[in-house]
Design a protein around this motif. Structure first.
Motif, PDB file in Angstrom:
ATOM      1  N   ARG A  89      28.134  36.286  34.080  1.00 17.25           N
ATOM      2  CA  ARG A  89      28.155  37.652  33.565  1.00 17.25           C
ATOM      3  C   ARG A  89      29.589  38.097  33.263  1.00 17.25           C
ATOM      4  N   THR A  90      29.721  39.170  32.524  1.00 22.22           N
ATOM      5  CA  THR A  90      31.052  39.653  32.131  1.00 22.22           C
ATOM      6  C   THR A  90      31.898  40.098  33.321  1.00 22.22           C
ATOM      7  N   ASN A  91      31.287  40.293  34.486  1.00 23.75           N
ATOM      8  CA  ASN A  91      32.058  40.634  35.681  1.00 23.75           C
ATOM      9  C   ASN A  91      32.544  39.386  36.418  1.00 23.75           C
ATOM     10  N   GLY A  92      32.184  38.207  35.890  1.00 26.52           N
ATOM     11  CA  GLY A  92      32.629  36.948  36.491  1.00 26.52           C
ATOM     12  C   GLY A  92      31.661  36.330  37.472  1.00 26.52           C
ATOM     13  N   MET A  93      30.548  36.976  37.742  1.00 22.18           N
ATOM     14  CA  MET A  93      29.576  36.448  38.704  1.00 22.18           C
ATOM     15  C   MET A  93      28.578  35.514  38.019  1.00 22.18           C
ATOM     16  N   MET A  94      28.411  34.365  38.616  1.00 23.49           N
ATOM     17  CA  MET A  94      27.396  33.412  38.156  1.00 23.49           C
ATOM     18  C   MET A  94      26.267  33.469  39.180  1.00 23.49           C
ATOM     19  N   GLY A 100      20.929  27.036  41.258  1.00 23.47           N
ATOM     20  CA  GLY A 100      20.646  28.187  42.094  1.00 23.47           C
ATOM     21  C   GLY A 100      21.814  28.776  42.872  1.00 23.47           C
ATOM     22  N   GLN A 101      23.009  28.287  42.727  1.00 22.17           N
ATOM     23  CA  GLN A 101      24.124  28.823  43.503  1.00 22.17           C
ATOM     24  C   GLN A 101      24.749  30.047  42.831  1.00 22.17           C
ATOM     25  N   ASN A 102      25.394  30.876  43.631  1.00 19.71           N
ATOM     26  CA  ASN A 102      26.126  32.042  43.143  1.00 19.71           C
ATOM     27  C   ASN A 102      27.616  31.754  43.307  1.00 19.71           C
ATOM     28  N   VAL A 103      28.385  31.988  42.254  1.00 17.60           N
ATOM     29  CA  VAL A 103      29.820  31.737  42.290  1.00 17.60           C
ATOM     30  C   VAL A 103      30.529  32.904  41.611  1.00 17.60           C
ATOM     31  N   ASP A 104      31.672  33.295  42.178  1.00 15.95           N
ATOM     32  CA  ASP A 104      32.481  34.365  41.597  1.00 15.95           C
ATOM     33  C   ASP A 104      33.647  33.724  40.835  1.00 15.95           C
ATOM     34  N   PHE A 105      33.608  33.828  39.520  1.00 16.04           N
ATOM     35  CA  PHE A 105      34.666  33.282  38.670  1.00 16.04           C
ATOM     36  C   PHE A 105      35.666  34.353  38.220  1.00 16.04           C
ATOM     37  N   SER A 106      35.498  35.588  38.670  1.00 14.88           N
ATOM     38  CA  SER A 106      36.274  36.701  38.127  1.00 14.88           C
ATOM     39  C   SER A 106      37.782  36.510  38.226  1.00 14.88           C
ATOM     40  N   SER A 108      39.330  33.467  38.226  1.00 10.33           N
ATOM     41  CA  SER A 108      39.772  32.165  37.713  1.00 10.33           C
ATOM     42  C   SER A 108      40.443  32.311  36.352  1.00 10.33           C
ATOM     43  N   ASP A 109      41.436  31.452  36.107  1.00 10.17           N
ATOM     44  CA  ASP A 109      42.158  31.472  34.834  1.00 10.17           C
ATOM     45  C   ASP A 109      41.222  31.187  33.659  1.00 10.17           C
ATOM     46  N   GLY A 110      40.308  30.224  33.843  1.00  4.56           N
ATOM     47  CA  GLY A 110      39.375  29.877  32.768  1.00  4.56           C
ATOM     48  C   GLY A 110      38.501  31.044  32.369  1.00  4.56           C
ATOM     49  N   PHE A 111      38.022  31.800  33.354  1.00  3.01           N
ATOM     50  CA  PHE A 111      37.192  32.971  33.056  1.00  3.01           C
ATOM     51  C   PHE A 111      38.015  34.028  32.329  1.00  3.01           C
ATOM     52  N   GLN A 112      39.245  34.237  32.766  1.00  2.00           N
ATOM     53  CA  GLN A 112      40.110  35.228  32.112  1.00  2.00           C
ATOM     54  C   GLN A 112      40.383  34.839  30.660  1.00  2.00           C
ATOM     55  N   ARG A 113      40.615  33.542  30.398  1.00  2.00           N
ATOM     56  CA  ARG A 113      40.820  33.079  29.014  1.00  2.00           C
ATOM     57  C   ARG A 113      39.557  33.270  28.187  1.00  2.00           C
ATOM     58  N   ALA A 114      38.413  32.972  28.772  1.00  2.00           N
ATOM     59  CA  ALA A 114      37.144  33.120  28.049  1.00  2.00           C
ATOM     60  C   ALA A 114      36.896  34.579  27.687  1.00  2.00           C
ATOM     61  N   MET A 115      37.194  35.479  28.591  1.00  2.00           N
ATOM     62  CA  MET A 115      36.975  36.898  28.321  1.00  2.00           C
ATOM     63  C   MET A 115      37.957  37.422  27.271  1.00  2.00           C
TER      64      MET A 115
END
Length: 124
Positions: A89-94, A100-106, A108-115
């Protein structure tokens, strides 16, 4: 006699160098062809992945994490080139993933570049 054979020796050396040069050119052409083919296969796989991502993102189940995860699992089971699928999601939560796992990418550098990107990005 030596002077008579000298031009024949020069012709032999010249012909040998020509054969070596042509062989090198053929080797380079074959390597270029092989590299181009590998790049095409990688490009096609990336394009298929982008198409699958667009299709999965368009699902109506994105608001229901359980249904979304089930859809991702179904996709991975049927798609031979996929080993994992998830929606971040746009807040970084998978919270929607084929495993089935939940991960917070908010953070991470990769998530910031993607956004920050104007469109899709591909990373390895």
């Amino acid at each position: 006699m030596t002077f008579a054979l000298f031009p024949i020796g020069l012709i032999g050396v010249y012909q040998t160098s020509q054969v070596i040069r042509e062989s090198e050119e053929l080797r380079r052409a074959a390597l270029l062809l092989e590299t181009t083919e590998e790049a095409r296969e990688a490009r096609d796989l990336i394009q298929q992945g982008l198409g699958a991502a667009e299709a999965l993102a368009a699902l109506n189940t994105l608001d229901d994490d359980a249904a979304c995860s089930a859809q991702m699992r179904s996709f991975v089971e049927t798609e031979t080139d996929a080993i994992f699928a998830a929606f971040v999601r746009t807040n970084g939560m998978m919270s929607c993933a084929s495993r089935g796992q939940n991960v917070d990418f908010s953070s991470s550098d990769g998530f910031q570049r993607a956004m920050a990107a104007d469109g899709p990005i591909i990373t390895v």
